[in-house]
Structures are given as structure tokens and as C-alpha cells.
Write a protein that holds these residues in place. Structure first.
Motif, mmCIF file in Angstrom:
data_model
loop_
_atom_site.group_PDB
_atom_site.id
_atom_site.type_symbol
_atom_site.label_atom_id
_atom_site.label_comp_id
_atom_site.label_asym_id
_atom_site.label_seq_id
_atom_site.Cartn_x
_atom_site.Cartn_y
_atom_site.Cartn_z
ATOM 1 N N ASN A 1 -12.286 -18.972 -0.151
ATOM 2 C CA ASN A 1 -11.719 -17.937 -1.018
ATOM 3 C C ASN A 1 -12.001 -18.210 -2.496
ATOM 4 N N LEU A 2 -13.096 -18.913 -2.824
ATOM 5 C CA LEU A 2 -13.448 -19.212 -4.213
ATOM 6 C C LEU A 2 -14.222 -18.054 -4.821
ATOM 7 N N ASN A 3 -13.836 -17.648 -6.055
ATOM 8 C CA ASN A 3 -14.652 -16.663 -6.767
ATOM 9 C C ASN A 3 -15.766 -17.410 -7.503
ATOM 10 N N PRO A 4 -16.743 -16.728 -8.070
ATOM 11 C CA PRO A 4 -17.872 -17.415 -8.718
ATOM 12 C C PRO A 4 -17.454 -18.431 -9.770
ATOM 13 N N THR A 5 -16.478 -18.108 -10.583
ATOM 14 C CA THR A 5 -16.041 -19.041 -11.626
ATOM 15 C C THR A 5 -15.407 -20.283 -11.012
ATOM 16 N N GLU A 6 -14.564 -20.061 -9.994
ATOM 17 C CA GLU A 6 -13.918 -21.190 -9.327
ATOM 18 C C GLU A 6 -14.934 -22.038 -8.579
ATOM 19 N N LEU A 7 -15.973 -21.395 -8.043
ATOM 20 C CA LEU A 7 -16.997 -22.144 -7.325
ATOM 21 C C LEU A 7 -17.720 -23.117 -8.241
ATOM 22 N N GLU A 8 -18.009 -22.669 -9.479
ATOM 23 C CA GLU A 8 -18.660 -23.553 -10.446
ATOM 24 C C GLU A 8 -17.762 -24.726 -10.799
ATOM 25 N N ALA A 9 -16.462 -24.463 -10.921
ATOM 26 C CA ALA A 9 -15.511 -25.536 -11.232
ATOM 27 C C ALA A 9 -15.420 -26.506 -10.062
ATOM 28 N N PHE A 10 -15.482 -25.954 -8.846
ATOM 29 C CA PHE A 10 -15.399 -26.798 -7.654
ATOM 30 C C PHE A 10 -16.600 -27.737 -7.573
ATOM 31 N N LYS A 11 -17.783 -27.254 -7.944
ATOM 32 C CA LYS A 11 -18.996 -28.072 -7.870
ATOM 33 C C LYS A 11 -18.952 -29.248 -8.847
ATOM 34 N N LYS A 12 -18.126 -29.130 -9.877
ATOM 35 C CA LYS A 12 -18.045 -30.193 -10.868
ATOM 36 C C LYS A 12 -17.041 -31.278 -10.482
ATOM 37 N N LEU A 13 -16.334 -31.082 -9.377
ATOM 38 C CA LEU A 13 -15.363 -32.085 -8.949
ATOM 39 C C LEU A 13 -16.072 -33.363 -8.528
ATOM 40 N N GLU A 14 -15.388 -34.487 -8.778
ATOM 41 C CA GLU A 14 -15.952 -35.786 -8.415
ATOM 42 C C GLU A 14 -16.140 -35.908 -6.902
ATOM 43 N N ASP A 15 -15.276 -35.229 -6.129
ATOM 44 C CA ASP A 15 -15.316 -35.316 -4.672
ATOM 45 C C ASP A 15 -16.290 -34.328 -4.036
ATOM 46 N N TYR A 16 -16.937 -33.512 -4.847
ATOM 47 C CA TYR A 16 -17.782 -32.436 -4.318
ATOM 48 C C TYR A 16 -18.813 -32.921 -3.301
ATOM 49 N N PRO A 17 -19.607 -33.988 -3.567
ATOM 50 C CA PRO A 17 -20.613 -34.411 -2.580
ATOM 51 C C PRO A 17 -19.997 -34.807 -1.234
ATOM 52 N N SER A 18 -18.866 -35.530 -1.270
ATOM 53 C CA SER A 18 -18.229 -35.964 -0.026
ATOM 54 C C SER A 18 -17.681 -34.774 0.762
ATOM 55 N N LEU A 19 -17.108 -33.802 0.046
ATOM 56 C CA LEU A 19 -16.553 -32.637 0.721
ATOM 57 C C LEU A 19 -17.645 -31.787 1.364
ATOM 58 N N ILE A 20 -18.774 -31.643 0.675
ATOM 59 C CA ILE A 20 -19.899 -30.887 1.237
ATOM 60 C C ILE A 20 -20.456 -31.599 2.471
ATOM 61 N N LYS A 21 -20.525 -32.916 2.409
ATOM 62 C CA LYS A 21 -20.993 -33.688 3.560
ATOM 63 C C LYS A 21 -20.078 -33.468 4.753
ATOM 64 N N LEU A 22 -18.774 -33.484 4.512
ATOM 65 C CA LEU A 22 -17.802 -33.247 5.572
ATOM 66 C C LEU A 22 -17.982 -31.854 6.161
ATOM 67 N N ASP A 23 -18.158 -30.870 5.283
ATOM 68 C CA ASP A 23 -18.342 -29.490 5.747
ATOM 69 C C ASP A 23 -19.585 -29.369 6.625
ATOM 70 N N GLN A 24 -20.665 -30.066 6.227
ATOM 71 C CA GLN A 24 -21.902 -30.000 7.008
ATOM 72 C C GLN A 24 -21.732 -30.635 8.379
ATOM 73 N N GLU A 25 -20.983 -31.724 8.444
ATOM 74 C CA GLU A 25 -20.740 -32.372 9.732
ATOM 75 C C GLU A 25 -19.963 -31.456 10.664
ATOM 76 N N LEU A 26 -19.029 -30.711 10.126
ATOM 77 C CA LEU A 26 -18.264 -29.781 10.957
ATOM 78 C C LEU A 26 -19.146 -28.646 11.468
ATOM 79 N N ILE A 27 -20.065 -28.162 10.621
ATOM 80 C CA ILE A 27 -20.983 -27.097 11.028
ATOM 81 C C ILE A 27 -21.920 -27.582 12.105
ATOM 82 N N ASP A 28 -22.331 -28.846 12.025
ATOM 83 C CA ASP A 28 -23.328 -29.394 12.952
ATOM 84 C C ASP A 28 -22.780 -29.728 14.319
ATOM 85 N N PHE A 29 -21.471 -29.595 14.513
ATOM 86 C CA PHE A 29 -20.921 -29.861 15.844
ATOM 87 C C PHE A 29 -21.559 -28.908 16.849
#
Length: 298
Positions: free
Chosen positions: A14-42
């Protein structure tokens, strides 16, 4: 918007474009994306539930910061995945079983549109999830098959296996009795006693471990589909057993040779006529008490 709210909205997609840019700048962003990819790959067909659960927790533990809200949310995700995938595998690997009771017939359509007609007190079992790879089922009782063309189709019984591609045939397996009749196409029968290929009108019969030659079948389908059981030189005990299945009764007798051969038929629609059909040819009398029938010599 604070960090936890951004992550929560990301989880909710439910992120809008502005929030998405802010989310990408989070320190945890790489780990969270990795987690999301693992869930998709099930992949449900090969997933190991314990491994899936461990993968989620490994990703969570590798995150540098673990806010309680995030950790609780991801824990819920992992738990839901484990339950859902566990339920998926439990349901998709279960066998499908159809059965009939005394005096009942049932029509069944298999996943490939093949048709099965079950006679009284019969059971078939098959697995839908791998049907396209292996058209195979187990039969205990009697059934008439109209098999759709396709890969090999196997009917497994405790005495032997019937194999076809696309055809019409009847299989009857009761204890030590196996009878296979081909009505259309070709039917392969494989048992310890004999292996053969049946053409239309051919019958394969084994009783008590012995192969028995039979006459040519002239009917276009088994008589029981028309509510009549027909026998050609079949031991009388098999006639009695079939009568019990069709009328849900128990037949008792003394001093009668139940191994003698019987040729004849009985209807499934009138018990009085049916009883006369199986007793008069052998000069037997009968009496009835509730659902118990007693036979004796005249």
C-alpha cells in the motif's frame, strides 16, 4: 512517516510513490527485499515446510535492526505460510475414494473425463494431483470403465493389473476372483497366473488362483448396468455373494455344494423373482426371515 509504518505499508502493498522512495532509503531495505524474494520463490510442489520456516527466520535474524512491531509482523507471515503450505500439501496428496453400499450403483468421472460405473459394494481410489502423469487407480469390487484416449491407464487389484490406452471394459475383483471383459479396444491383463491381451468379446477369468477359459461375450456392456447379474459356469458361491451385495441380505445354507457351477441370471429389481432364478435351476427351496434367507434341498 516513521520507519515501522513504512514497513507495515510495504507488507500491505500500500505504498504510494513518495512513500516507496522513502522505503528504499531505509537501512533494512536490502534485507527486506531479500526476504520478499524468498517468499515469492516458494514452489508448493517441492516445498519443505521446516525449511521454509527456517528460511524466513534466517532472513529476519540477518536484519541489522529488529523492531518489535516488524518482528511480530514477520512472525505472523511465517506462521501463516507454514499453515497454508502444510494444509495445501495435506489436501493435494490425499487420495480420492469413491465407494458404493449394497444395492447401489454410482457414476464417477475421472480427471481426464474417463467414466467409471461402480457396482454394489465396490471401491475405487485414485490421486487427483498426479493424474495427468499417471492415470492409475485401485479397484476393490466391480466397475465398468470408459477410458478417454491418452496415456496408459491402469486398474490395480489385489490379483492383477489391467492396462489400457482408450477402451471400454469391465473389471470384477472379489477376494480370489478376478474377471476382466473387453468390450472395445484392447485390454492388457497382468497377474501371477497369466498375462494376456484381450480383444472385444474376450474375458480373462481367475478363480482361486486358477485361470479358467471362458466363452465369447456377445453383449455390448456388462448386464449389471441393466440391473441384472449374469453367470456362465461360475461357482454357486459367487452367485450367492453377488445376490447378497445386490439385495443387502445374508444367505445361509447347509448340505449344498457351493462350488458347483451355475449358469443363469437374476434381476436386481425383484427379490422374489431373483430368488426363484437362483434356486429353481438347482432344485432348492428358500425361506426368508427379515434380511436372512435360508436355502435347502427340496
Amino acid at each position: 512517516m516513521n520507519r515501522e509504518d513504512l514497513i507495515q505499508k510495504w507488507l500491505d502493498h500500500n505504498l504510494n510513490p513518495t512513500e516507496l522512495e522513502a522505503f528504499k532509503k531505509l537501512e533494512d531495505y536490502p534485507s527486506l527485499i531479500k526476504l520478499d524474494q524468498e517468499l515469492i520463490d516458494f514452489k508448493p510442489n517441492t516445498i519443505d515446510i521446516d525449511e521454509a520456516y527456517n528460511n524466513v527466520w534466517t532472513s529476519v535474524n540477518s536484519t541489522k535492526k529488529k523492531p518489535k512491531k516488524l518482528l511480530a509482523t514477520l512472525s505472523k507471515i511465517a506462521a501463516i505460510l507454514v499453515i497454508c503450505f502444510g494444509f495445501y500439501f495435506y489436501t493435494t496428496t490425499l487420495d480420492t475414494t469413491s465407494h458404493t453400499i449394497a444395492s447401489q450403483q454410482k457414476s464417477i468421472v475421472l480427471p481426464d473425463a474417463s467414466q467409471v460405473q461402480l457396482n454394489a459394494m465396490s471401491t475405487i481410489t485414485f490421486n487427483k494431483s498426479n493424474w495427468n502423469d499417471s492415470r492409475s487407480l485401485t479397484l476393490n469390487g466391480e466397475a465398468f470403465f470408459k477410458v478417454a484416449k491418452g496415456k496408459k491407464f491402469d486398474v490395480n487389484t489385489t490379483i492383477g493389473t489391467v492396462t489400457v490406452l482408450g477402451t471400454q471394459f469391465n473389471v470384477k475383483q472379489r477376494n480370489d476372483y478376478l474377471e476382466v471383459t473387453c468390450y472395445e479396444g484392447k485390454v492388457g491383463v497382468y497377474s501371477e497366473e497369466k498375462e494376456t491381451t484381450l480383444l472385444p468379446g474376450d474375458t480373462f477369468l481367475i478363480i482361486d488362483g486358477k485361470y479358467i477359459a471362458t466363452e465369447k461375450e456377445n453383449l455390448s456392456h456388462p448386464s449389471w448396468l441393466d440391473n441384472k447379474s449374469t453367470f456362465k459356469s461360475i461357482p454357486y458361491k459367487e452367485v450367492i455373494a453377488e445376490f447378497e451385495r445386490q439385495y443387502n441380505v445374508s444367505i445361509e445354507f447347509n448340505n449344498i455344494n457351493d462350488s458347483q457351477n451355475f449358469t443363469g441370471s437374476f434381476t436386481h429389481n425383484d427379490i422374489e423373482i431373483a430368488l426363484k432364478s437362483i434356486t429353481l435351476p438347482l432344485q432348492l427351496k428358500y425361506s426368508k426371515t427379515d434380511n436372512i434367507i435360508r436355502l435347502k434341498r427340496e
